[in-house]
Scaffold this motif. Sequence first.
Motif, PDB file in Angstrom:
ATOM      1  N   PHE A   1      -4.952   3.986   6.376  1.00 35.23           N
ATOM      2  CA  PHE A   1      -3.681   3.518   6.965  1.00 35.23           C
ATOM      3  C   PHE A   1      -3.714   2.391   7.874  1.00 35.23           C
ATOM      4  N   ASP A   2      -4.904   1.710   7.707  1.00 34.23           N
ATOM      5  CA  ASP A   2      -5.267   0.533   8.335  1.00 34.23           C
ATOM      6  C   ASP A   2      -4.519  -0.891   7.446  1.00 34.23           C
ATOM      7  N   LEU A   3      -3.462  -1.212   7.810  1.00 35.98           N
ATOM      8  CA  LEU A   3      -2.854  -2.216   7.141  1.00 35.98           C
ATOM      9  C   LEU A   3      -3.884  -3.550   7.106  1.00 35.98           C
ATOM     10  N   SER A   4      -4.732  -3.799   7.861  1.00 35.62           N
ATOM     11  CA  SER A   4      -5.587  -4.808   7.640  1.00 35.62           C
ATOM     12  C   SER A   4      -6.782  -4.691   6.519  1.00 35.62           C
ATOM     13  N   ASN A   5      -6.764  -3.331   6.062  1.00 40.74           N
ATOM     14  CA  ASN A   5      -7.996  -3.150   5.197  1.00 40.74           C
ATOM     15  C   ASN A   5      -7.917  -3.819   4.119  1.00 40.74           C
ATOM     16  N   PRO A   6      -8.911  -4.658   3.765  1.00 37.43           N
ATOM     17  CA  PRO A   6      -8.807  -5.459   2.461  1.00 37.43           C
ATOM     18  C   PRO A   6      -9.069  -5.046   1.181  1.00 37.43           C
ATOM     19  N   THR A   7      -9.262  -3.583   1.217  1.00 38.37           N
ATOM     20  CA  THR A   7      -9.453  -2.757  -0.002  1.00 38.37           C
ATOM     21  C   THR A   7      -8.236  -2.171  -0.461  1.00 38.37           C
ATOM     22  N   ILE A   8      -7.275  -2.025   0.053  1.00 37.08           N
ATOM     23  CA  ILE A   8      -5.938  -1.550   0.031  1.00 37.08           C
ATOM     24  C   ILE A   8      -4.779  -2.635   0.098  1.00 37.08           C
ATOM     25  N   ASN A   9      -3.995  -2.409  -1.282  1.00 38.44           N
ATOM     26  CA  ASN A   9      -2.820  -3.466  -1.259  1.00 38.44           C
ATOM     27  C   ASN A   9      -1.462  -2.539  -1.279  1.00 38.44           C
ATOM     28  N   VAL A  10      -1.602  -1.359  -1.576  1.00 34.65           N
ATOM     29  CA  VAL A  10      -0.256  -0.444  -1.703  1.00 34.65           C
ATOM     30  C   VAL A  10      -1.021   0.895  -1.203  1.00 34.65           C
ATOM     31  N   TYR A  11      -0.080   1.351  -0.062  1.00 34.34           N
ATOM     32  CA  TYR A  11      -0.705   2.583   0.602  1.00 34.34           C
ATOM     33  C   TYR A  11       0.292   3.743   0.185  1.00 34.34           C
ATOM     34  N   ALA A  12       0.985   3.608  -0.591  1.00 31.80           N
ATOM     35  CA  ALA A  12       2.048   4.800  -1.049  1.00 31.80           C
ATOM     36  C   ALA A  12       1.156   6.006  -1.294  1.00 31.80           C
ATOM     37  N   ASN A  13       0.069   5.870  -2.140  1.00 27.97           N
ATOM     38  CA  ASN A  13      -0.533   7.239  -2.416  1.00 27.97           C
ATOM     39  C   ASN A  13      -1.138   7.982  -1.198  1.00 27.97           C
ATOM     40  N   GLU A  14      -1.558   6.981  -0.244  1.00 26.80           N
ATOM     41  CA  GLU A  14      -2.280   7.582   0.976  1.00 26.80           C
ATOM     42  C   GLU A  14      -1.102   8.201   1.741  1.00 26.80           C
ATOM     43  N   ILE A  15       0.061   7.522   1.829  1.00 29.91           N
ATOM     44  CA  ILE A  15       1.122   8.380   2.477  1.00 29.91           C
ATOM     45  C   ILE A  15       1.658   9.556   1.931  1.00 29.91           C
ATOM     46  N   LEU A  16       1.762   9.349   0.527  1.00 28.07           N
ATOM     47  CA  LEU A  16       2.103  10.748  -0.085  1.00 28.07           C
ATOM     48  C   LEU A  16       1.303  11.927  -0.089  1.00 28.07           C
ATOM     49  N   LEU A  17       0.119  11.603  -0.346  1.00 27.57           N
ATOM     50  CA  LEU A  17      -0.930  12.514  -0.844  1.00 27.57           C
ATOM     51  C   LEU A  17      -1.870  13.055   0.660  1.00 27.57           C
ATOM     52  N   THR A  18      -1.996  12.022   1.291  1.00 26.54           N
ATOM     53  CA  THR A  18      -2.762  12.313   2.674  1.00 26.54           C
ATOM     54  C   THR A  18      -2.201  12.522   3.619  1.00 26.54           C
ATOM     55  N   ALA A  19      -1.046  11.831   4.187  1.00 18.99           N
ATOM     56  CA  ALA A  19      -0.516  12.139   5.241  1.00 18.99           C
ATOM     57  C   ALA A  19       0.567  13.018   5.220  1.00 18.99           C
ATOM     58  N   MET A  20       1.294  13.092   4.060  1.00 24.04           N
ATOM     59  CA  MET A  20       2.463  14.046   3.837  1.00 24.04           C
ATOM     60  C   MET A  20       2.025  15.339   2.925  1.00 24.04           C
ATOM     61  N   LYS A  21       1.105  15.219   2.352  1.00 26.44           N
ATOM     62  CA  LYS A  21       0.485  16.209   1.333  1.00 26.44           C
ATOM     63  C   LYS A  21       1.613  16.791   0.227  1.00 26.44           C
ATOM     64  N   TRP A  22       2.255  15.761  -0.086  1.00 26.43           N
ATOM     65  CA  TRP A  22       3.364  16.049  -1.128  1.00 26.43           C
ATOM     66  C   TRP A  22       2.646  16.017  -2.492  1.00 26.43           C
ATOM     67  N   ASN A  23       1.993  16.937  -2.896  1.00 26.00           N
ATOM     68  CA  ASN A  23       1.259  16.602  -4.043  1.00 26.00           C
ATOM     69  C   ASN A  23       1.798  17.467  -5.225  1.00 26.00           C
ATOM     70  N   SER A  24       3.029  18.045  -5.071  1.00 31.44           N
ATOM     71  CA  SER A  24       3.747  18.781  -5.972  1.00 31.44           C
ATOM     72  C   SER A  24       5.343  18.527  -5.892  1.00 31.44           C
ATOM     73  N   TYR A  25       6.111  18.482  -7.383  1.00 29.04           N
ATOM     74  CA  TYR A  25       7.605  18.168  -7.026  1.00 29.04           C
ATOM     75  C   TYR A  25       8.183  19.403  -5.852  1.00 29.04           C
ATOM     76  N   ASP A  26       7.538  20.787  -6.210  1.00 33.38           N
ATOM     77  CA  ASP A  26       8.356  21.446  -5.395  1.00 33.38           C
ATOM     78  C   ASP A  26       8.027  21.332  -3.814  1.00 33.38           C
ATOM     79  N   LYS A  27       6.873  20.647  -3.541  1.00 35.98           N
ATOM     80  CA  LYS A  27       6.777  20.359  -2.163  1.00 35.98           C
ATOM     81  C   LYS A  27       7.649  19.338  -1.557  1.00 35.98           C
TER      82      LYS A  27
END
Length: 217
Positions: free
Chosen positions: A172-198
């Motif tokens: 989640f470091d916005l200065s990380n040069p290896t990441i442009n879009v963090y949406a998957n980190e937000i969805l899957l790591t921060a919120m753990k929304w890994n399914s439609y039901d969740k």
Amino acid sequence: MKLTAPKTADEYFKVTEHAVRHFYVGLDSCWFYYKKALEHWDIGKIEQPLTEDNKDSIEKYLELSKKYFDLKFSEAMFAGGILQIAFIAIKLYSSNKSIPNSCETLLQPKHKTAIPFCIGRELHGIPIGLIIYAGRNQYSHWDDEESHEVTSNVFSALSDAFFNNAWSDLAFDLSNPTINVYANEILLTAMKWNSYDKYLQELKSMLMQKTSSITSP
């Protein structure tokens, strides 16, 4: 035919279900390769030396995991689509007008567009609605030179929360040069929304919460 916003959140969930389920199918198509990779090699044994006995397994793991990591940008696009739909749901149907104590360091009354998103259970000390707000904004404006103030504050708080996590300390470091879009980190790591039901359960829960009028600064 002109499309208009559904009058209720329940109607919104019904008319967007087809799209969100397909986004999750897309995510599954990315995860498939890493799940298969883990069938050949346990990532927990990554420091073990290469031997004749495990050479084939490690090579297969590396081959499949490379396919997964080649799809990381696509994974972020699928996740971003889900965040966008969740964002609009909150924007349309949240009646929250107050800033909870947990958000006082993240936004101020002047950040009017963010206040409706201060809803939902707290994750990492942040209401999940505000995590959606920041994740969607970063996804939609990832090519901007600077992030919105509230978005930056939320990502900074998430970076602090994951500081001691060996797998996600830079997720989640916005200065990380290896990441442009963090949406998957937000969805899957921060919120753990890994399914439609969740996804659906969480949104329904937060949009049913009672809200109050804005407090004075």
